[in-house]
Design an enzyme around this catalytic site. Structure first.
Site, PDB file in Angstrom:
ATOM      1  N   ASP A  11       0.866  -1.186   0.000  1.00 19.91           N
ATOM      2  CA  ASP A  11       0.000   0.000   0.000  1.00 19.91           C
ATOM      3  C   ASP A  11       0.898   1.231   0.000  1.00 19.91           C
ATOM      4  O   ASP A  11       2.091   1.160   0.305  1.00 19.91           O
ATOM      5  CB  ASP A  11      -0.903   0.020   1.239  1.00 19.91           C
ATOM      6  CG  ASP A  11      -1.841   1.226   1.240  1.00 19.91           C
ATOM      7  OD1 ASP A  11      -2.470   1.495   0.196  1.00 19.91           O
ATOM      8  OD2 ASP A  11      -1.928   1.922   2.261  1.00 19.91           O
ATOM      9  N   SER A  12       0.296   2.376  -0.319  1.00 20.79           N
ATOM     10  CA  SER A  12       1.036   3.631  -0.263  1.00 20.79           C
ATOM     11  C   SER A  12       1.435   3.963   1.180  1.00 20.79           C
ATOM     12  O   SER A  12       2.327   4.776   1.392  1.00 20.79           O
ATOM     13  CB  SER A  12       0.172   4.762  -0.817  1.00 20.79           C
ATOM     14  OG  SER A  12      -0.981   4.906  -0.007  1.00 20.79           O
ATOM     15  N   CYS A  74      -4.177  -1.433  -2.287  1.00 19.69           N
ATOM     16  CA  CYS A  74      -4.304   0.009  -2.483  1.00 19.69           C
ATOM     17  C   CYS A  74      -5.163   0.218  -3.730  1.00 19.69           C
ATOM     18  O   CYS A  74      -4.820  -0.280  -4.815  1.00 19.69           O
ATOM     19  CB  CYS A  74      -2.912   0.608  -2.689  1.00 19.69           C
ATOM     20  SG  CYS A  74      -2.918   2.357  -3.102  1.00 19.69           S
ATOM     21  N   GLU A 159      -2.499   9.430   7.480  1.00 21.13           N
ATOM     22  CA  GLU A 159      -1.031   9.309   7.469  1.00 21.13           C
ATOM     23  C   GLU A 159      -0.393  10.247   8.504  1.00 21.13           C
ATOM     24  O   GLU A 159       0.694   9.980   9.004  1.00 21.13           O
ATOM     25  CB  GLU A 159      -0.484   9.604   6.066  1.00 21.13           C
ATOM     26  CG  GLU A 159      -0.788   8.502   5.042  1.00 21.13           C
ATOM     27  CD  GLU A 159       0.017   7.213   5.268  1.00 21.13           C
ATOM     28  OE1 GLU A 159       1.214   7.305   5.565  1.00 21.13           O
ATOM     29  OE2 GLU A 159      -0.574   6.122   5.154  1.00 21.13           O
ATOM     30  N   CYS A 193     -11.075   2.895  -0.516  1.00 20.31           N
ATOM     31  CA  CYS A 193      -9.691   3.251  -0.208  1.00 20.31           C
ATOM     32  C   CYS A 193      -9.375   2.490   1.063  1.00 20.31           C
ATOM     33  O   CYS A 193     -10.144   2.535   2.029  1.00 20.31           O
ATOM     34  CB  CYS A 193      -9.537   4.750   0.023  1.00 20.31           C
ATOM     35  SG  CYS A 193      -7.894   5.184   0.649  1.00 20.31           S
ATOM     36  N   HIS A 195      -7.335   2.934   3.337  1.00 16.88           N
ATOM     37  CA  HIS A 195      -7.126   3.752   4.536  1.00 16.88           C
ATOM     38  C   HIS A 195      -8.441   4.032   5.278  1.00 16.88           C
ATOM     39  O   HIS A 195      -8.440   4.254   6.484  1.00 16.88           O
ATOM     40  CB  HIS A 195      -6.538   5.116   4.165  1.00 16.88           C
ATOM     41  CG  HIS A 195      -5.053   5.134   3.929  1.00 16.88           C
ATOM     42  ND1 HIS A 195      -4.469   4.543   2.834  1.00 16.88           N
ATOM     43  CD2 HIS A 195      -4.037   5.704   4.630  1.00 16.88           C
ATOM     44  CE1 HIS A 195      -3.149   4.754   2.880  1.00 16.88           C
ATOM     45  NE2 HIS A 195      -2.870   5.453   3.963  1.00 16.88           N
TER      46      HIS A 195
HETATM   47  N1  DGL Z   1      -4.884   3.104   0.585  1.00 12.84           N
HETATM   48  C1  DGL Z   1      -4.794   3.778  -0.679  1.00 12.84           C
HETATM   49  C2  DGL Z   1      -6.008   3.415  -1.527  1.00 12.84           C
HETATM   50  O1  DGL Z   1      -6.667   2.428  -1.255  1.00 12.84           O
HETATM   51  C3  DGL Z   1      -4.586   5.247  -0.429  1.00 12.84           C
HETATM   52  C4  DGL Z   1      -4.023   5.961  -1.568  1.00 12.84           C
HETATM   53  C5  DGL Z   1      -3.254   7.203  -1.218  1.00 12.84           C
HETATM   54  O2  DGL Z   1      -2.106   7.084  -0.798  1.00 12.84           O
HETATM   55  O3  DGL Z   1      -3.790   8.303  -1.465  1.00 12.84           O
HETATM   56  O4  DGL Z   1      -6.313   4.083  -2.502  1.00 12.84           O
END
Ligand code: DGL
Length: 277
Positions: A11-12, A74, A159, A193, A195
């Site tokens: 993931d990011s 992600c 984050e 998402c 997150h």
């Molecule tokens: N968890 C990522 C997703 O599902 C977040 C992306 C981001 O870093 O903006 O899109």
């Protein structure tokens, strides 16, 4: 005996941990290698080319660690990079290895949650602009109408560890109102998402009780277990000693604090530099 390797989960940043938590519940004896590119999060506002480049670097890193299978936990990376990686890069990079995303398993079943056929999608700007959800849902549930709203502040709030504080309420309420304002009959909202489940208590405050909120962790976990059953040639290469290793491209202490929320206090992540070879 053939060496066994962990399944890669990418993931990011911290969002993929919401998916890994559910995967570990479903496949507790499997080995997993998680990597969060926290130093370069958020991916949501970045261009197609940048997200593709970052994701490709990550996938190459997982392959270098021996992973046979990598899950892009992600949505932004799944929307903007997965198809190109699967179709263009994988056949040259590593023909026997596999990369899977989170959009397909979700769109395959999302229509089952809705009685009215009106489904809302909350995602990053990148995911919403890609239109991936609308296009994929139309393939599986052509009768379902999709409404989308980008929530550009949500990932930065998470984050930056602000997601439990009152300041987050403003952005959560604003974006949910904008989505709900698009259709009165919406009865299902997908948190598209990984997150966003971290904001679930706040999201629930602003979403009427009669609307079902769908998160992806369990969906992706179930889909992965089915995939492994259907692909014994991949499954047999996966280690099964319940090992979990975590990497972050940013600060390990911050990462450990977040990860401990999901997996207890025994997380000791390692640092890696991506894209600076
Ligand atoms: N968890 C990522 C997703 O599902 C977040 C992306 C981001 O870093 O903006 O899109």
């Amino acid at each position: 005996m053939q060496a066994k390797h962990p399944i890669g989960v990418f993931d990011s940043g911290y969002g993929g941990l919401t998916v890994l938590r559910e995967i570990v519940k479903t496949l507790p004896d499997h080995d997993f290698l998680y990597m969060g590119d926290n130093a370069r999060a958020p991916y949501g506002p970045r261009s197609f080319e940048t997200v593709y480049q970052y994701t490709l670097e990550a996938v190459q890193w997982f392959f270098d660690q021996g992973c046979e299978l990598v899950i892009l936990a992600c949505n932004t990376a799944s929307a903007k990079a997965l198809r190109t990686i699967q179709q263009r890069d994988l056949p040259q990079m590593a023909p026997g290895k596999r990369v899977l995303g989170v959009i397909r398993p979700t769109t395959e079943i999302i229509g089952r949650f809705s009685h009215t056929g009106k489904v809302g999608i909350l995602g990053t700007a990148g995911t919403v602009k890609s239109n991936s959800y609308r296009l994929e849902i139309a393939r599986f549930f052509p009768e379902v109408e999709v409404f989308q709203e980008a929530c550009p502040m949500w990932v930065p709030l998470i984050e930056n560890n602000e997601y439990q504080h009152a300041g987050a309420d403003y952005f959560v309420e604003k974006d949910i109102r904008a989505l709900l304002g698009q259709c009165r009959e919406m009865d299902t909202i997908l948190l598209a998402c990984t997150h966003y489940p971290l904001l679930l208590p706040k999201i629930r405050q602003f979403v009427p009780e009669n609307i079902t909120l769908v998160t992806q962790g369990e969906i992706v976990a179930h889909s992965l277990s089915v995939y492994l059953k259907n692909h014994p040639e991949i499954a047999e290469k996966c280690g099964r000693q319940s090992k979990r290793i975590f990497y972050t491209t940013d600060d390990v202490t911050d990462f450990d604090n977040h990860a401990s929320y999901f997996f207890g206090d025994s997380i000791a992540s390692r640092h890696l530099d991506l894209g600076r070879k």
